[in-house]
Design a protein around this motif. Structure first.
Motif, short mmCIF file in Angstrom:
data_model
loop_
_atom_site.label_atom_id
_atom_site.label_comp_id
_atom_site.label_asym_id
_atom_site.label_seq_id
_atom_site.Cartn_x
_atom_site.Cartn_y
_atom_site.Cartn_z
N ALA A 415 0.81 -1.22 0.00
CA ALA A 415 0.00 0.00 0.00
C ALA A 415 0.84 1.27 0.00
O ALA A 415 0.33 2.35 -0.34
N VAL A 416 2.12 1.16 0.35
CA VAL A 416 2.95 2.37 0.47
C VAL A 416 4.25 2.28 -0.32
O VAL A 416 5.06 3.21 -0.30
N ALA A 417 4.47 1.17 -1.03
CA ALA A 417 5.78 0.86 -1.60
C ALA A 417 6.35 1.97 -2.48
O ALA A 417 7.55 2.23 -2.47
N GLY A 418 5.54 2.66 -3.24
CA GLY A 418 6.08 3.66 -4.17
C GLY A 418 6.15 5.07 -3.61
O GLY A 418 6.46 6.01 -4.34
N THR A 419 5.92 5.23 -2.33
CA THR A 419 5.80 6.57 -1.75
C THR A 419 7.13 7.31 -1.74
O THR A 419 8.17 6.74 -1.39
N ARG A 479 -2.67 6.23 4.46
CA ARG A 479 -1.76 5.26 5.06
C ARG A 479 -0.63 5.98 5.77
O ARG A 479 -0.01 6.90 5.21
N VAL A 480 -0.31 5.56 6.98
CA VAL A 480 0.77 6.16 7.77
C VAL A 480 2.10 5.58 7.29
O VAL A 480 2.31 4.36 7.34
N VAL A 481 3.02 6.45 6.85
CA VAL A 481 4.32 5.98 6.38
C VAL A 481 5.47 6.38 7.31
O VAL A 481 6.56 5.84 7.22
N ALA A 482 5.23 7.35 8.18
CA ALA A 482 6.25 7.76 9.15
C ALA A 482 5.53 8.39 10.33
O ALA A 482 4.50 9.04 10.17
N VAL A 483 6.08 8.19 11.51
CA VAL A 483 5.46 8.73 12.72
C VAL A 483 6.54 9.16 13.70
O VAL A 483 7.60 8.54 13.77
N ALA A 484 6.28 10.25 14.39
CA ALA A 484 7.18 10.73 15.45
C ALA A 484 6.36 10.95 16.70
O ALA A 484 5.27 11.53 16.65
N LEU A 485 6.89 10.49 17.82
CA LEU A 485 6.28 10.71 19.12
C LEU A 485 7.19 11.64 19.90
O LEU A 485 8.36 11.34 20.12
N ALA A 536 9.77 6.72 13.50
CA ALA A 536 9.75 5.48 12.72
C ALA A 536 9.30 5.76 11.31
O ALA A 536 8.38 6.55 11.08
N VAL A 537 9.95 5.08 10.38
CA VAL A 537 9.58 5.15 8.96
C VAL A 537 9.25 3.74 8.51
O VAL A 537 9.95 2.77 8.86
N HIS A 538 8.19 3.60 7.77
CA HIS A 538 7.77 2.28 7.27
C HIS A 538 8.94 1.61 6.54
O HIS A 538 9.63 2.24 5.73
N ASP A 543 15.08 5.12 3.58
CA ASP A 543 16.15 5.69 2.77
C ASP A 543 15.61 6.54 1.61
O ASP A 543 16.24 6.64 0.55
N ARG A 544 14.47 7.16 1.83
CA ARG A 544 13.92 8.08 0.82
C ARG A 544 13.74 9.48 1.39
O ARG A 544 13.04 10.30 0.80
N GLY A 545 14.34 9.74 2.53
CA GLY A 545 14.28 11.07 3.12
C GLY A 545 13.02 11.36 3.90
O GLY A 545 12.79 12.52 4.31
N LEU A 546 12.20 10.36 4.18
CA LEU A 546 10.95 10.60 4.88
C LEU A 546 11.17 10.94 6.35
O LEU A 546 10.45 11.78 6.91
N GLY A 547 12.15 10.29 6.99
CA GLY A 547 12.44 10.62 8.38
C GLY A 547 12.89 12.07 8.52
O GLY A 547 12.44 12.80 9.41
N SER A 548 13.77 12.51 7.63
CA SER A 548 14.24 13.89 7.67
C SER A 548 13.11 14.87 7.36
O SER A 548 13.00 15.93 7.99
N ARG A 549 12.24 14.50 6.41
CA ARG A 549 11.10 15.37 6.09
C ARG A 549 10.18 15.51 7.31
O ARG A 549 9.72 16.62 7.63
#
Length: 763
Positions: A415-419, A479-485, A536-538, A543-549
């Motif tokens: 569900a999130v592979a190409g994000t 769909r949740v692809v990254a989350v920060a608490l 956390a990043v899915h 390695d697509r910069g989602l954590g940094s974003r």
């Protein structure tokens, strides 16, 4: 009425070899009386009953809520959980896990309609200063009550509530809201265990197995007698994986092998040792089974000279006394970096609970399994599916999993592979929205579980109810692809700050506490901070910069509300680089390793205001000056690349004040016939100067920086340094150190130092 209901539940549970849940909701004293009636009615021995409660004075064994860990690995016919004074979600999971098939779990709760609005001792732990108990919500219990009222196999009795100040005695009539009967088919017999024709372990080992799954697992574990073998044993709780590991460990010891067992704590491995002891026939272990310290050694010795021994994870990762094989129980509850160190063992088994209530981070299945597959081990997998202590489709097991989100998972990878970063939207995960959207809650909490090896049911309650926490996410579609608490910290009043400085613990303020009580900064808890507790990043979009974003968006949202952002974590080179790239700078490296992870903890800050910049500046300077000496003392065994990363992330400017004599010594050892040992302190000052802040003025390669760390800062023997860094000889290592200091002399040298250099260069 209650006695008859309890008997009906017990009969059905025995018929199906399942468990049943009886909820006694209402006045606490009435609940205790009703629980006694229920236990007496079902006719179980009082010695097989445990009561988890803050109260004392019961006929049954009493366990305090904080001590519910003592139920792990035990089997009880009935467990009563008193939820009135201190309802701890972790204790619910452990209480349920101790109930055997045919048994009864009893909950004593306030009236279900009122329970979410009440506050107890656990809620007080969520009231993190400067927040108060009035700021804590009851969403977790609201959700829990919803599952109690709808899940099969749950009986609910309304006991009523006495008037305030009036005891629970007197005439009262309970009301059965739900009878909790499911009318299941009789339990099927377990699949019989067999000894495979090719097995090498004794027949008695396979006779001790309870299911075909277990005997199959023991057969696969036989491969641990062959170096280069690795085994992964996975199961849900209650399938006998630890028992299978214990049987195999005992058989290996009988054959003369030295089997090293580790787990997050000894209690987690108690079943391994119980079954190993049966196989070996040992009466006593070296060390008490009752101890709880993960560092307490336990050893079972076999007549052959083999043994089964326990060590804490950080100790076991060093492979003390060169074991023949290692068994890692509850492997998913350990960090991936620590698990990787066990790949140096001759043979190793990783036993892991798929859905656990003690923290079952999926770093094991998501990240570590790839690294294990890339290793030189011949890897064999075995999964145990058949329950042992109770039958399949047990309603209490499914209720606990639902109530505590033990089976929470991120969105399916497809569900999130190409994000990419261009496809995501930043959003707050408001607790009320999480409560109303079970899919959103499951995906967000599932990512948090996947990211951290110690995420547990208490964390679910914190996510929904703690006033200091804020959850933020990146979503692709829905769909949740990254989350920060994130946790708000600091902003404390003078009285609280003074108490913290004198050593008082202040809940939920980790960074201010470290800076104040440990590093002796009396004003460190005054600025307001926001700490990233988890990010956390899915795994399908790493390695697509989602954590940094995600961090960038968090920074942008909170920049005007706080003085600094912070993070604390087990220091690894990769994580130090990640947080440094995100604008964080290091102010602390702990002086002891974490028992479970085996890592030193780093604290990093990113200032967002003048107060935050002042806090960072003074602690960066303190870290620089502290590490000059600590690296030859408390930090002498820290990995060289961790030291490099920790110092590179420290923004303090260089501080070099060498005497003329010291400069002559440095120049002589770098350009001439001098020796490093003449002035080691001068070399240390220069090494700190070049490593701190990742100075761009001097360019050293990786090996040269490691050489500075190992020899100059940590004071390792020349021979050991030469061997670790692959120099052909100690003499070559010495020459390399001199060469590494040449550019430091060029950059930092005084006029006298440069003149001294010219004397040697011009010869």
């Amino acid at each position: 009425m209650i006695a008859e209901l309890a008997r009906d539940l017990k009969r059905e549970a025995e018929r199906a070899n399942q468990r049943r849940l009886l909820v006694l909701a209402g006045d606490r004293d009435r609940g205790i009386d009703a629980a006694y009636d229920a236990i007496e009615a079902i006719g179980v021995d009082e010695g097989s009953v445990s009561l988890v409660s803050t109260r004392e004075g019961f006929r049954f064994e009493r366990v305090a809520p904080r001590g519910a860990n003592d139920l792990l690995g035990r089997t009880r016919e009935a467990v009563v959980l008193d939820c009135h004074d201190r309802f701890v979600p972790n204790a619910l999971g452990r209480a349920a896990g101790a109930v055997d098939g045919g048994g009864l779990l009893v909950l004593l709760t306030p009236p279900l309609d009122d329970w979410p609005g009440r506050r107890d001792g656990f809620d007080e732990s969520l009231a993190v200063p400067p927040f108060t108990l009035a700021d804590v919500t009851g969403r977790f219990r609201e959700r829990l009550v919803g599952t109690i009222r709808t899940h099969p196999g749950v009986a609910v009795v309304d006991l009523g509530e006495t008037e305030e100040g009036v005891g629970g005695s007197g005439d009262w009539t309970p009301t059965i809201e739900r009878e909790g009967l499911t009318h299941p088919s009789p339990a099927r017999a377990r699949s019989p265990p067999t000894r495979p024709a090719t097995a090498t372990f004794p027949e008695t080992v396979y006779e001790a197995c309870l299911t075909a799954d277990q005997s199959r697992a023991v057969r696969v574990l036989e491969s641990l007698s062959t170096p280069g073998s690795a085994v992964v044993v996975e199961s849900d709780r209650g399938r006998g994986k630890s028992s299978a590991a214990g049987l195999a460990a005992g058989a290996l010891a009988l054959d003369g092998s030295d089997v090293l067992v580790t787990a997050p704590a000894y209690r987690n491995a108690a079943e391994v040792f119980a079954r190993a002891r049966e196989v070996v026939g040992a009466d006593d272990d070296e060390g008490s089974d009752e101890g709880t310290s993960p560092n307490d050694a336990r050893t079972i010795r076999a007549p052959s000279g083999g043994c089964v021994r326990f060590a804490s994870p950080a100790t076991a990762a060093e492979l003390p006394e060169d074991p023949d094989c290692v068994v890692v129980d509850e492997a998913a509850a350990l960090p991936v970096r620590l698990l990787e160190r066990f790949l140096a063992a001759p043979a190793v088994a990783f036993c892991t609970t798929v859905h656990g209530y003690e923290g079952a981070g999926r770093g094991f299945s998501v990240r570590f399994r790839d690294r294990l597959a890339e290793s030189d081990f011949a890897v064999r997998d075995v999964r145990l599916d058949e329950p042992i202590r109770y039958a399949r489709e047990d309603p209490v097991e499914s209720w606990v999993a639902r109530a505590l989100l033990l089976d929470a998972r991120p969105a399916v990878p497809e569900a999130v592979a190409g994000t990419t970063v261009d496809d995501v939207r930043y959003r707050a995960l408001a607790p009320d929205e999480l409560l109303d959207d079970e899919v959103l809650l499951g995906e967000a909490f599932g990512l948090l579980v996947a990211a951290h090896y110690r995420t547990e049911p208490n964390d679910l309650a914190r996510l929904l109810d703690a006033p200091n926490l804020a959850a933020r996410a990146l979503v692709a579609g829905d769909r949740v692809v990254a989350v920060a608490l994130c946790a708000r910290e600091g902003g404390l009043d003078p009285e609280t700050r003074a108490g913290m400085y004198e050593g008082e613990r202040v809940r939920g303020n980790m960074v201010p506490d470290v800076l104040t009580s440990q590093l002796r900064d009396e004003s460190a808890a005054e600025p307001r901070g926001l700490r990233t507790v988890r990010i956390a990043v899915h795994h399908a979009v790493r390695d697509r910069g989602l954590g940094s974003r995600l961090l960038d968006r968090v920074h942008g949202e909170f920049a005007d509300d706080v003085d600094y952002l912070s993070v604390g974590f087990g220091a690894t080179p990769r994580l130090l680089r990640f947080w440094r790239r995100a604008g964080y700078r290091n102010v602390h490296l702990s002086t002891t390793r974490n028992d479970a992870s085996g890592e030193y903890s780093a604290v990093m800050l990113r200032p967002d205001g003048e107060a935050g910049r002042s806090l960072l500046d003074r602690h960066a300077v303190a870290l620089r000056d502290r590490e000059r000496d600590a690296l030859s003392d408390a930090h002498r065994d820290v990995d060289a690349d961790v030291v490099r990363g920790a110092l590179a992330a420290c923004p303090a400017s260089e501080s070099i004040d060498l005497t003329d004599h010291e400069w002559r010594a440095v120049v002589g050892a770098s350009f001439g016939p001098g020796m490093y040992d003449v002035a080691p302190g001068a070399f240390r000052d220069l090494a700190v100067a070049v490593l701190v802040g990742g100075s761009g003025d001097v360019s050293l390669d990786d090996r040269e920086e490691r050489l500075l760390v190992r020899k100059v800062l940590q004071g390792r023997p020349w021979e050991a340094v030469a061997d670790e860094l692959d120099y052909v000889s100690t003499a070559a290592c010495m020459r390399a150190l001199g060469s590494a200091f040449e550019p430091l002399v060029e950059c930092y040298g005084t006029d006298l130092a440069l003149a001294e250099r010219d004397r040697f260069v011009d010869r």
